[in-house]
Each structure stands twice: as C-alpha cells, then as structure tokens.
Design a protein around this motif. Structure first.
Motif, PDB file in Angstrom:
ATOM      1  N   PHE A 139       7.314   0.084  19.675  1.00 55.30           N
ATOM      2  CA  PHE A 139       6.386   0.396  18.583  1.00 55.30           C
ATOM      3  C   PHE A 139       6.004   1.867  18.633  1.00 55.30           C
ATOM      4  O   PHE A 139       6.020   2.553  17.614  1.00 55.30           O
ATOM      5  CB  PHE A 139       5.137  -0.478  18.674  1.00 55.30           C
ATOM      6  N   ARG A 140       5.702   2.353  19.804  1.00 57.56           N
ATOM      7  CA  ARG A 140       5.318   3.767  19.959  1.00 57.56           C
ATOM      8  C   ARG A 140       6.451   4.687  19.539  1.00 57.56           C
ATOM      9  O   ARG A 140       6.238   5.687  18.858  1.00 57.56           O
ATOM     10  CB  ARG A 140       4.928   4.009  21.418  1.00 57.56           C
ATOM     11  N   ALA A 141       7.675   4.354  19.934  1.00 57.93           N
ATOM     12  CA  ALA A 141       8.828   5.174  19.562  1.00 57.93           C
ATOM     13  C   ALA A 141       9.043   5.172  18.049  1.00 57.93           C
ATOM     14  O   ALA A 141       9.321   6.216  17.456  1.00 57.93           O
ATOM     15  CB  ALA A 141      10.080   4.665  20.281  1.00 57.93           C
ATOM     16  N   SER A 142       8.906   4.014  17.423  1.00 57.08           N
ATOM     17  CA  SER A 142       9.057   3.930  15.967  1.00 57.08           C
ATOM     18  C   SER A 142       7.986   4.733  15.253  1.00 57.08           C
ATOM     19  O   SER A 142       8.252   5.400  14.261  1.00 57.08           O
ATOM     20  CB  SER A 142       8.992   2.476  15.507  1.00 57.08           C
ATOM     21  N   GLU A 143       6.781   4.691  15.747  1.00 55.67           N
ATOM     22  CA  GLU A 143       5.687   5.441  15.129  1.00 55.67           C
ATOM     23  C   GLU A 143       5.888   6.943  15.318  1.00 55.67           C
ATOM     24  O   GLU A 143       5.645   7.714  14.400  1.00 55.67           O
ATOM     25  CB  GLU A 143       4.344   4.992  15.720  1.00 55.67           C
ATOM     26  N   ARG A 144       6.349   7.353  16.481  1.00 60.55           N
ATOM     27  CA  ARG A 144       6.588   8.787  16.713  1.00 60.55           C
ATOM     28  C   ARG A 144       7.673   9.332  15.801  1.00 60.55           C
ATOM     29  O   ARG A 144       7.604  10.472  15.376  1.00 60.55           O
ATOM     30  CB  ARG A 144       6.971   9.036  18.164  1.00 60.55           C
ATOM     31  N   ARG A 145       8.683   8.536  15.534  1.00 65.13           N
ATOM     32  CA  ARG A 145       9.751   8.971  14.628  1.00 65.13           C
ATOM     33  C   ARG A 145       9.341   8.825  13.168  1.00 65.13           C
ATOM     34  O   ARG A 145      10.076   9.239  12.290  1.00 65.13           O
ATOM     35  CB  ARG A 145      11.019   8.161  14.897  1.00 65.13           C
ATOM     36  N   GLY A 146       8.194   8.209  12.918  1.00 64.86           N
ATOM     37  CA  GLY A 146       7.714   8.059  11.551  1.00 64.86           C
ATOM     38  C   GLY A 146       8.367   6.923  10.791  1.00 64.86           C
ATOM     39  O   GLY A 146       8.199   6.801   9.581  1.00 64.86           O
ATOM     40  N   ARG A 147       9.086   6.080  11.457  1.00 65.39           N
ATOM     41  CA  ARG A 147       9.805   5.000  10.776  1.00 65.39           C
ATOM     42  C   ARG A 147       8.890   3.934  10.203  1.00 65.39           C
ATOM     43  O   ARG A 147       9.208   3.325   9.193  1.00 65.39           O
ATOM     44  CB  ARG A 147      10.816   4.363  11.712  1.00 65.39           C
ATOM     45  N   LEU A 148       7.769   3.695  10.848  1.00 63.76           N
ATOM     46  CA  LEU A 148       6.869   2.655  10.347  1.00 63.76           C
ATOM     47  C   LEU A 148       6.097   3.136   9.128  1.00 63.76           C
ATOM     48  O   LEU A 148       5.955   2.422   8.143  1.00 63.76           O
ATOM     49  CB  LEU A 148       5.909   2.210  11.452  1.00 63.76           C
ATOM     50  N   ALA A 149       5.616   4.351   9.188  1.00 59.95           N
ATOM     51  CA  ALA A 149       4.785   4.864   8.096  1.00 59.95           C
ATOM     52  C   ALA A 149       5.601   5.383   6.921  1.00 59.95           C
ATOM     53  O   ALA A 149       5.069   5.510   5.822  1.00 59.95           O
ATOM     54  CB  ALA A 149       3.872   5.955   8.620  1.00 59.95           C
ATOM     55  N   GLU A 150       6.873   5.665   7.109  1.00 59.24           N
ATOM     56  CA  GLU A 150       7.660   6.223   6.014  1.00 59.24           C
ATOM     57  C   GLU A 150       7.858   5.237   4.864  1.00 59.24           C
ATOM     58  O   GLU A 150       8.217   5.636   3.764  1.00 59.24           O
ATOM     59  CB  GLU A 150       9.003   6.749   6.517  1.00 59.24           C
ATOM     60  N   GLU A 151       7.619   3.982   5.125  1.00 58.92           N
ATOM     61  CA  GLU A 151       7.749   2.972   4.074  1.00 58.92           C
ATOM     62  C   GLU A 151       6.552   2.956   3.126  1.00 58.92           C
ATOM     63  O   GLU A 151       6.617   2.374   2.059  1.00 58.92           O
ATOM     64  CB  GLU A 151       7.920   1.584   4.696  1.00 58.92           C
ATOM     65  N   ILE A 152       5.454   3.585   3.518  1.00 56.35           N
ATOM     66  CA  ILE A 152       4.267   3.617   2.662  1.00 56.35           C
ATOM     67  C   ILE A 152       4.473   4.703   1.621  1.00 56.35           C
ATOM     68  O   ILE A 152       4.726   5.857   1.958  1.00 56.35           O
ATOM     69  CB  ILE A 152       2.990   3.899   3.489  1.00 56.35           C
ATOM     70  N   ARG A 153       4.391   4.338   0.354  1.00 57.68           N
ATOM     71  CA  ARG A 153       4.627   5.279  -0.745  1.00 57.68           C
ATOM     72  C   ARG A 153       3.503   5.202  -1.768  1.00 57.68           C
ATOM     73  O   ARG A 153       2.842   4.190  -1.903  1.00 57.68           O
ATOM     74  CB  ARG A 153       5.932   4.936  -1.447  1.00 57.68           C
ATOM     75  N   ILE A 154       3.350   6.275  -2.495  1.00 58.19           N
ATOM     76  CA  ILE A 154       2.384   6.293  -3.591  1.00 58.19           C
ATOM     77  C   ILE A 154       3.082   5.771  -4.837  1.00 58.19           C
ATOM     78  O   ILE A 154       4.114   6.300  -5.247  1.00 58.19           O
ATOM     79  CB  ILE A 154       1.845   7.712  -3.823  1.00 58.19           C
ATOM     80  N   GLU A 155       2.527   4.698  -5.383  1.00 55.37           N
ATOM     81  CA  GLU A 155       3.107   4.103  -6.598  1.00 55.37           C
ATOM     82  C   GLU A 155       2.631   4.861  -7.835  1.00 55.37           C
ATOM     83  O   GLU A 155       3.426   5.171  -8.720  1.00 55.37           O
ATOM     84  CB  GLU A 155       2.709   2.628  -6.695  1.00 55.37           C
ATOM     85  N   ARG A 156       1.341   5.166  -7.884  1.00 51.21           N
ATOM     86  CA  ARG A 156       0.815   5.929  -9.022  1.00 51.21           C
ATOM     87  C   ARG A 156      -0.564   6.484  -8.677  1.00 51.21           C
ATOM     88  O   ARG A 156      -1.235   5.997  -7.776  1.00 51.21           O
ATOM     89  CB  ARG A 156       0.751   5.081 -10.291  1.00 51.21           C
ATOM     90  N   ILE A 157      -0.939   7.498  -9.414  1.00 48.49           N
ATOM     91  CA  ILE A 157      -2.261   8.114  -9.282  1.00 48.49           C
ATOM     92  C   ILE A 157      -3.068   7.702 -10.510  1.00 48.49           C
ATOM     93  O   ILE A 157      -2.584   7.771 -11.644  1.00 48.49           O
ATOM     94  CB  ILE A 157      -2.169   9.655  -9.229  1.00 48.49           C
ATOM     95  N   ILE A 158      -4.302   7.281 -10.285  1.00 49.70           N
ATOM     96  CA  ILE A 158      -5.208   6.916 -11.373  1.00 49.70           C
ATOM     97  C   ILE A 158      -6.288   7.997 -11.414  1.00 49.70           C
ATOM     98  O   ILE A 158      -7.108   8.077 -10.490  1.00 49.70           O
ATOM     99  CB  ILE A 158      -5.844   5.528 -11.136  1.00 49.70           C
ATOM    100  N   PRO A 159      -6.278   8.841 -12.455  1.00 46.71           N
ATOM    101  CA  PRO A 159      -7.298   9.901 -12.533  1.00 46.71           C
ATOM    102  C   PRO A 159      -8.697   9.325 -12.526  1.00 46.71           C
ATOM    103  O   PRO A 159      -8.944   8.233 -13.071  1.00 46.71           O
ATOM    104  CB  PRO A 159      -6.991  10.597 -13.853  1.00 46.71           C
ATOM    105  N   ALA A 160      -9.648  10.053 -11.941  1.00 42.45           N
ATOM    106  CA  ALA A 160     -11.031   9.579 -11.789  1.00 42.45           C
ATOM    107  C   ALA A 160     -11.660   9.197 -13.127  1.00 42.45           C
ATOM    108  O   ALA A 160     -12.390   8.223 -13.208  1.00 42.45           O
ATOM    109  CB  ALA A 160     -11.871  10.637 -11.088  1.00 42.45           C
ATOM    110  N   GLY A 161     -11.386   9.919 -14.189  1.00 44.91           N
ATOM    111  CA  GLY A 161     -12.002   9.647 -15.485  1.00 44.91           C
ATOM    112  C   GLY A 161     -11.416   8.465 -16.228  1.00 44.91           C
ATOM    113  O   GLY A 161     -12.007   7.994 -17.205  1.00 44.91           O
ATOM    114  N   SER A 162     -10.276   7.931 -15.792  1.00 47.39           N
ATOM    115  CA  SER A 162      -9.623   6.848 -16.556  1.00 47.39           C
ATOM    116  C   SER A 162      -9.953   5.450 -16.064  1.00 47.39           C
ATOM    117  O   SER A 162      -9.479   4.478 -16.611  1.00 47.39           O
ATOM    118  CB  SER A 162      -8.108   7.039 -16.542  1.00 47.39           C
ATOM    119  N   ARG A 163     -10.740   5.340 -14.996  1.00 44.72           N
ATOM    120  CA  ARG A 163     -11.113   4.002 -14.508  1.00 44.72           C
ATOM    121  C   ARG A 163     -12.237   3.459 -15.351  1.00 44.72           C
ATOM    122  O   ARG A 163     -13.117   4.164 -15.784  1.00 44.72           O
ATOM    123  CB  ARG A 163     -11.542   4.060 -13.045  1.00 44.72           C
ATOM    124  N   GLY A 164     -12.204   2.113 -15.504  1.00 44.42           N
ATOM    125  CA  GLY A 164     -13.194   1.501 -16.348  1.00 44.42           C
ATOM    126  C   GLY A 164     -14.300   0.859 -15.703  1.00 44.42           C
ATOM    127  O   GLY A 164     -14.733   0.434 -14.860  1.00 44.42           O
TER     128      GLY A 164
END
Length: 164
Positions: A139-164
């Motif tokens: 687990f430590r080796a995978s985290e150091r290489r960034g393999r675990l976190a690299e799967e986390i992606r930003i799907e979209r940004i919601i601007p502050a003024g557009s939330r209801g």
C-alpha cells in the motif's frame, strides 16, 4: 495524470462521487477541502455509501494536516466553487484490499505457519509483528508512486453562483 475534466456521465455506474469545496486554484491544480461526515459511523447505509468511501480514499492524498486534496485541473476554478470528483469503484476496492485485507491475510498466514511448525504462541505473536509491518509495504509503495490517488479525477466544476 490527466488534467482534463472527466467525460464519464454523472449517471455512469461503477464510480464513486463526492462534491468538494474548492479552497484554492493555481498552476493547473485545484486544492479541495475534504469533509468527514461525523454521522458516517452510525449511518445504516455506510457500507454502500459512495461519497463516504471516496472521502476516505481521497484522505490518503491529503497534503496538509487539515484534510485537503490537490488534483490537476486545467479549467477555470476559484475558491468557493464546488468540484465533483470521481473515482472508479474498482480502484477503491483495490486500494481497500491492499490496506485492509492484505494485513489480515498476512497475520492469518503467519499464525497458521507458526502453528503448523509447532512454534509457541508467544513466539508466533512476536513473529506476527514484523509480518504485519511488511503487509503494509505494498500500500505504501502504491501511494508513493501515486497509483492509488491517480484514479481520482475532477468530473466538473460547479461555480459558486450557480448552486441553488
């Protein structure tokens, strides 16, 4: 790591999603604030909760003592906006297996081997300590290489003024 927004539609099964608050954006990266939900431990659906799982997984990628996550993102974002982050369920399960299942299996293997060899319980317990420590190395080796976190992606940004 890809810096573009994910093209996976919001209703695609097999992804864990969480909406996080943007607290900073610069140099092609966005800093997000992670929230720990206090009620997760008592929630009846905690075992199948995608947002809770994603938050826990993303915490491994924190960059400060307070829970923050830094992800690459080429688009516009500013503090106060919200970011929908996604992670494939399979990636989360793989990381959870490395972190939680492998140590248990290593202890069972160590105790079984000691028992089969007729080693005393005290010595078996003493041998389990280094076996447990070694079980966290993948687990430590995978985290150091960034393999675990690299799967986390930003799907979209919601601007502050557009939330209801």
């Amino acid at each position: 790591m890809d810096t573009t927004e994910s093209t996976a539609p919001s209703d695609t099964p097999g992804f864990l999603r969480e909406t996080l608050r943007v607290i900073g954006a610069r140099d092609g990266q966005i800093e997000l604030e992670l929230r720990r939900t206090a009620g997760c431990a008592a929630c009846a659906v905690r075992e199948t909760c995608g947002p809770r799982a994603l938050t826990e997984m993303a915490a491994a990628r924190k960059t400060h003592r307070s829970e923050r996550l830094v992800l690459p993102h080429a688009g516009p974002a500013q503090p106060g906006d919200s970011a929908v982050v996604v992670m494939p369920s399979a990636a989360f399960l793989g990381a959870a297996g490395l972190m939680y299942l492998l140590p248990v299996l290593m202890l069972v293997l160590c105790v079984s081997l000691c028992s089969a060899l007729g080693i005393s319980d005290a010595l078996a317990a003493a041998l389990c300590v280094p076996a447990l420590a070694v079980s966290f190395l993948p687990f430590r080796a995978s985290e150091r290489r960034g393999r675990l976190a690299e799967e986390i992606r930003i799907e979209r940004i919601i601007p502050a003024g557009s939330r209801g």
